[in-house]
Design a protein around this motif. Sequence first.
Motif, mmCIF file in Angstrom:
data_model
loop_
_atom_site.group_PDB
_atom_site.id
_atom_site.type_symbol
_atom_site.label_atom_id
_atom_site.label_comp_id
_atom_site.label_asym_id
_atom_site.label_seq_id
_atom_site.Cartn_x
_atom_site.Cartn_y
_atom_site.Cartn_z
ATOM 1 N N GLY A 24 31.723 46.362 29.531
ATOM 2 C CA GLY A 24 32.967 46.554 30.281
ATOM 3 C C GLY A 24 33.413 48.004 30.274
ATOM 4 N N LYS A 25 33.264 48.682 29.127
ATOM 5 C CA LYS A 25 33.623 50.104 29.040
ATOM 6 C C LYS A 25 32.762 50.923 29.997
ATOM 7 C CE LYS A 25 35.552 52.133 26.077
ATOM 8 N NZ LYS A 25 36.699 52.937 26.454
ATOM 9 N N ARG A 26 31.455 50.617 30.058
ATOM 10 C CA ARG A 26 30.565 51.342 30.968
ATOM 11 C C ARG A 26 30.974 51.119 32.424
ATOM 12 N NH1 ARG A 26 26.670 49.450 27.447
ATOM 13 N NH2 ARG A 26 26.031 47.825 28.887
ATOM 14 N N MET A 27 31.536 49.952 32.715
ATOM 15 C CA MET A 27 31.994 49.653 34.077
ATOM 16 C C MET A 27 33.340 50.306 34.370
ATOM 17 S SD MET A 27 31.018 45.603 34.371
ATOM 18 C CE MET A 27 32.085 45.385 35.780
ATOM 19 N N GLY A 28 33.977 50.866 33.332
ATOM 20 C CA GLY A 28 35.251 51.539 33.533
ATOM 21 C C GLY A 28 36.467 50.642 33.378
ATOM 22 N N SER A 58 42.277 46.051 27.795
ATOM 23 C CA SER A 58 42.987 44.798 28.057
ATOM 24 C C SER A 58 42.248 43.973 29.113
ATOM 25 C CB SER A 58 44.434 45.058 28.474
ATOM 26 O OG SER A 58 44.492 45.738 29.698
ATOM 27 N N GLU A 59 41.669 44.636 30.119
ATOM 28 C CA GLU A 59 40.868 43.913 31.110
ATOM 29 C C GLU A 59 39.628 43.314 30.456
ATOM 30 O OE1 GLU A 59 41.785 46.405 35.209
ATOM 31 O OE2 GLU A 59 40.394 47.256 33.746
ATOM 32 N N ILE A 60 39.001 44.087 29.582
ATOM 33 C CA ILE A 60 37.817 43.597 28.878
ATOM 34 C C ILE A 60 38.174 42.386 28.040
ATOM 35 C CG2 ILE A 60 36.140 44.149 27.068
ATOM 36 C CD1 ILE A 60 36.237 47.076 28.164
ATOM 37 N N LYS A 61 39.289 42.475 27.308
ATOM 38 C CA LYS A 61 39.697 41.360 26.446
ATOM 39 C C LYS A 61 39.925 40.100 27.271
ATOM 40 C CE LYS A 61 42.817 40.040 22.704
ATOM 41 N NZ LYS A 61 42.324 38.713 22.783
ATOM 42 N N THR A 62 40.579 40.241 28.404
ATOM 43 C CA THR A 62 40.820 39.083 29.269
ATOM 44 C C THR A 62 39.502 38.460 29.709
ATOM 45 O OG1 THR A 62 42.913 40.000 30.061
ATOM 46 C CG2 THR A 62 41.860 38.335 31.449
ATOM 47 N N ILE A 63 38.578 39.297 30.137
ATOM 48 C CA ILE A 63 37.294 38.800 30.620
ATOM 49 C C ILE A 63 36.475 38.192 29.484
ATOM 50 C CG2 ILE A 63 35.081 39.508 31.630
ATOM 51 C CD1 ILE A 63 36.752 41.541 33.308
ATOM 52 N N VAL A 64 36.436 38.867 28.347
ATOM 53 C CA VAL A 64 35.663 38.356 27.212
ATOM 54 C C VAL A 64 36.257 37.043 26.715
ATOM 55 C CG1 VAL A 64 35.003 38.825 24.813
ATOM 56 C CG2 VAL A 64 34.732 40.593 26.539
ATOM 57 N N ASP A 65 37.573 36.962 26.691
ATOM 58 C CA ASP A 65 38.207 35.703 26.285
ATOM 59 C C ASP A 65 37.865 34.589 27.268
ATOM 60 O OD1 ASP A 65 39.298 36.905 24.053
ATOM 61 O OD2 ASP A 65 41.306 37.115 24.916
ATOM 62 N N MET A 66 37.806 34.909 28.558
ATOM 63 C CA MET A 66 37.432 33.903 29.554
ATOM 64 C C MET A 66 35.983 33.471 29.368
ATOM 65 S SD MET A 66 39.214 34.771 33.191
ATOM 66 C CE MET A 66 38.833 36.504 33.270
ATOM 67 N N TYR A 67 35.147 34.395 28.938
ATOM 68 C CA TYR A 67 33.733 34.102 28.719
ATOM 69 C C TYR A 67 33.577 32.973 27.704
ATOM 70 C CZ TYR A 67 28.972 34.858 26.960
ATOM 71 O OH TYR A 67 27.680 34.694 26.558
ATOM 72 N N GLU A 68 34.472 32.926 26.727
ATOM 73 C CA GLU A 68 34.369 31.928 25.668
ATOM 74 C C GLU A 68 35.067 30.614 25.981
ATOM 75 O OE1 GLU A 68 35.804 33.956 22.212
ATOM 76 O OE2 GLU A 68 33.787 34.611 21.737
ATOM 77 N N HIS A 72 39.554 44.526 41.605
ATOM 78 C CA HIS A 72 40.275 45.752 41.243
ATOM 79 C C HIS A 72 39.304 46.816 40.744
ATOM 80 C CE1 HIS A 72 43.326 48.412 39.658
ATOM 81 N NE2 HIS A 72 42.701 48.394 38.495
ATOM 82 N N GLN A 73 38.364 46.428 39.896
ATOM 83 C CA GLN A 73 37.409 47.395 39.363
ATOM 84 C C GLN A 73 36.494 47.915 40.463
ATOM 85 O OE1 GLN A 73 37.742 48.802 36.636
ATOM 86 N NE2 GLN A 73 35.938 50.084 36.750
ATOM 87 N N ARG A 74 36.097 47.052 41.390
ATOM 88 C CA ARG A 74 35.262 47.487 42.512
ATOM 89 C C ARG A 74 35.993 48.556 43.330
ATOM 90 N NH1 ARG A 74 30.950 45.800 45.158
ATOM 91 N NH2 ARG A 74 30.858 43.797 44.095
ATOM 92 N N GLU A 75 37.278 48.330 43.614
ATOM 93 C CA GLU A 75 38.063 49.308 44.374
ATOM 94 C C GLU A 75 38.119 50.648 43.644
ATOM 95 O OE1 GLU A 75 41.968 47.807 45.259
ATOM 96 O OE2 GLU A 75 41.156 45.941 46.068
ATOM 97 N N THR A 76 38.353 50.581 42.342
ATOM 98 C CA THR A 76 38.429 51.804 41.540
ATOM 99 C C THR A 76 37.109 52.567 41.584
ATOM 100 O OG1 THR A 76 40.066 50.816 40.070
ATOM 101 C CG2 THR A 76 38.834 52.707 39.209
ATOM 102 N N LEU A 77 36.007 51.866 41.394
ATOM 103 C CA LEU A 77 34.696 52.518 41.385
ATOM 104 C C LEU A 77 34.333 53.069 42.757
ATOM 105 C CD1 LEU A 77 32.708 50.047 39.111
ATOM 106 C CD2 LEU A 77 33.470 52.359 38.522
ATOM 107 N N GLU A 78 34.678 52.350 43.811
ATOM 108 C CA GLU A 78 34.389 52.854 45.153
ATOM 109 C C GLU A 78 35.199 54.114 45.444
ATOM 110 O OE1 GLU A 78 34.936 49.448 47.716
ATOM 111 O OE2 GLU A 78 32.939 48.675 47.227
ATOM 112 N N GLN A 79 36.441 54.181 44.980
ATOM 113 C CA GLN A 79 37.245 55.384 45.159
ATOM 114 C C GLN A 79 36.652 56.540 44.361
ATOM 115 O OE1 GLN A 79 40.038 55.986 47.226
ATOM 116 N NE2 GLN A 79 39.401 58.043 46.644
#
Length: 129
Positions: A57-61, A65-75, A93-100
């Motif tokens: 998640g860090k490598r994806m930017g 808190s976003e990582i925690k939400t996603i990792v918690d959902m993973y479980e 949201h992350q896609r928009e950020t990376l495209e910008q």
Amino acid sequence: MPTYTIAELAREFDVTARAIRFYEDQGLLSPSREGVGGRSRVYTARDRTRLKLTLRGKRMGLTLSEIKTIVDMYESPKDTVAQMNRFLGALAHQRETLEQQREDIEMALAEIGAHEEECKRLLAEATAP
């Protein structure tokens, strides 16, 4: 079930023990404690997976808190509509950020290219007989 020390995880994922302790403080990891006074951290396969997902998640930017939400959902069960919608929102949201960021980088590279060409032109004129 395999267990890991903080040093083993740090070495495997090429991060510092301090970073792992920080992720623990942020609630991303929850090792058990062993040894005299509970000073030794013992990480499970679950912690190892959570660390791997955190670093991805860090490598994806993503923010922690976003990582925690996603990792918690993973479980948790993945069949709830609310969870899937929240996950899709985070990804969008992350896609928009990376495209910008990509657009900004492309513009900066174009500017650098223009300056390089101008410098080469000026050097050629300055050194022409």
